[in-house]
Enzyme design. Structure first.
Site, PDB file in Angstrom:
ATOM      1  N   ASN A  40       0.965  -1.277  -0.010  1.00 38.97           N
ATOM      2  CA  ASN A  40      -0.249   0.140   0.034  1.00 38.97           C
ATOM      3  C   ASN A  40       0.924   1.456  -0.038  1.00 38.97           C
ATOM      4  OD1 ASN A  40      -1.514  -1.939   2.204  1.00 38.97           O
ATOM      5  ND2 ASN A  40      -2.788  -1.374   0.453  1.00 38.97           N
ATOM      6  N   HIS A  68      -2.906  -6.294  -3.364  1.00 40.27           N
ATOM      7  CA  HIS A  68      -2.974  -5.033  -4.277  1.00 40.27           C
ATOM      8  C   HIS A  68      -1.498  -5.026  -4.992  1.00 40.27           C
ATOM      9  CE1 HIS A  68      -6.169  -2.690  -2.583  1.00 40.27           C
ATOM     10  NE2 HIS A  68      -5.713  -3.190  -1.403  1.00 40.27           N
TER      11      HIS A  68
HETATM   12 FE   LIG Z   1      -2.648  -3.773   2.932  1.00 37.13          FE
HETATM   13 FE   LIG Z   2      -3.704  -6.524   1.557  1.00 40.39          FE
END
Ligand SMILES: [Fe+2]
Ligand SMILES: [Fe+2]
Length: 270
Positions: A40, A68
């Site tokens: 992130n 992600h």
């Molecule tokens: Fe995360």
């Molecule tokens: Fe995650």
């Protein structure tokens, strides 16, 4: 070996905390190996090549990702050039990059790092993480090919993470959860010498909703209506994670402590 694992770096605040604290921690704690979860770090969504370089330059030996992994498109190419970045083993059959690697540590020692995604409450159906990690643990035995084995279990459910901890007990030096962005207080060494922590927490601003500026997530929960975008909170971040000491011969963990440095959650240091 002295190892540090830091949880999901959240946006600019998280990146700043890494550059501010990690170089000093590497020296003061005489760290042999550092893993940082970077999924992130770029605006809360994925990791760009530039920000990946920043985490590595600040002192990460390995950067793991998560669900992600490829939110930033340049990671699709960059992960093929930079072997210190790992995505989950079971992300997708066609995903670029690798989910595990044997790293070099000082003194000729080797550290195996692997990452898997869980299945419970995740947005997408990922393959079974238990059968994904099994052949990797078999190929790089702790105390044999690898002096330390670190497993990042990236998922939502605490139960699934605990099951993975026990599944790897006796074969990993550390099993640590990531993804929820909230640290748990259950650091322990399991009977087979595997250090375990359900979630490392995030390196981010805890005056937030899991690292995001709180107004938009609150609005969506309270009214059910989106209005703006999610943006990472920008207050001082807390570095959160686990510090582990291992025995070089057996690869067993001899101690594990949670780490909270800076910001609202600062509590303890080794
Ligand atoms: Fe995360
Ligand atoms: Fe995650």
């Amino acid at each position: 070996m002295k190892c540090l694992f830091l949880g999901d770096v959240m946006g600019r605040a998280g990146r700043q905390a890494i550059t501010e604290h990690l170089p000093r921690l590497r020296q003061e704690w005489r760290l042999d190996f550092v893993v940082v979860n970077g999924e992130n770090a770029t605006n809360g969504m994925g990791l760009s090549a530039d920000h990946a370089k920043g985490l590595l330059e600040a002192g990460a030996d390995c950067v793991t990702l998560g669900d992600h992994a490829f939110d930033q498109r340049d990671m699709l190419q960059f992960i093929e050039q930079e072997p210190r970045i790992l995505r989950p083993i079971n992300f997708a059959k066609s995903a670029p990059g690798k989910g595990y690697r044997l790293f070099e540590a000082p003194g000729g020692r080797k550290v195996l790092v692997a990452q898997v995604l869980g299945q419970v409450f995740m947005k997408r159906a990922f393959d079974d993480p238990f059968s994904a990690i099994e052949p990797v643990l078999k190929s790089y035995p702790r105390g044999g090919q690898a002096q330390a084995v670190i497993v990042d279990m990236h998922c939502e459910a605490t139960s699934e993470k605990m099951a993975m901890g026990h599944f790897c007990d006796g074969r990993a030096s550390l099993v640590v959860g990531t993804h929820t962005h909230v640290p748990t207080a259950d650091a322990q060494v399991l009977p087979g010498g595997t250090a375990y922590l359900t979630d490392a927490g995030m390196c981010g601003d805890y005056h937030s909703v899991i690292g995001m500026e709180k107004s938009e997530p609150m609005r969506r929960f309270i009214t059910g209506m989106p209005k703006g975008r999610f943006t990472p909170a920008l207050g001082e971040a807390t570095l959160s994670g686990a510090y582990v000491e291992t025995d070089d011969r057996s690869g067993q963990a001899t101690a594990v402590r949670m780490v909270r440095i800076g910001g609202r959650l600062e509590t303890a240091a080794p």
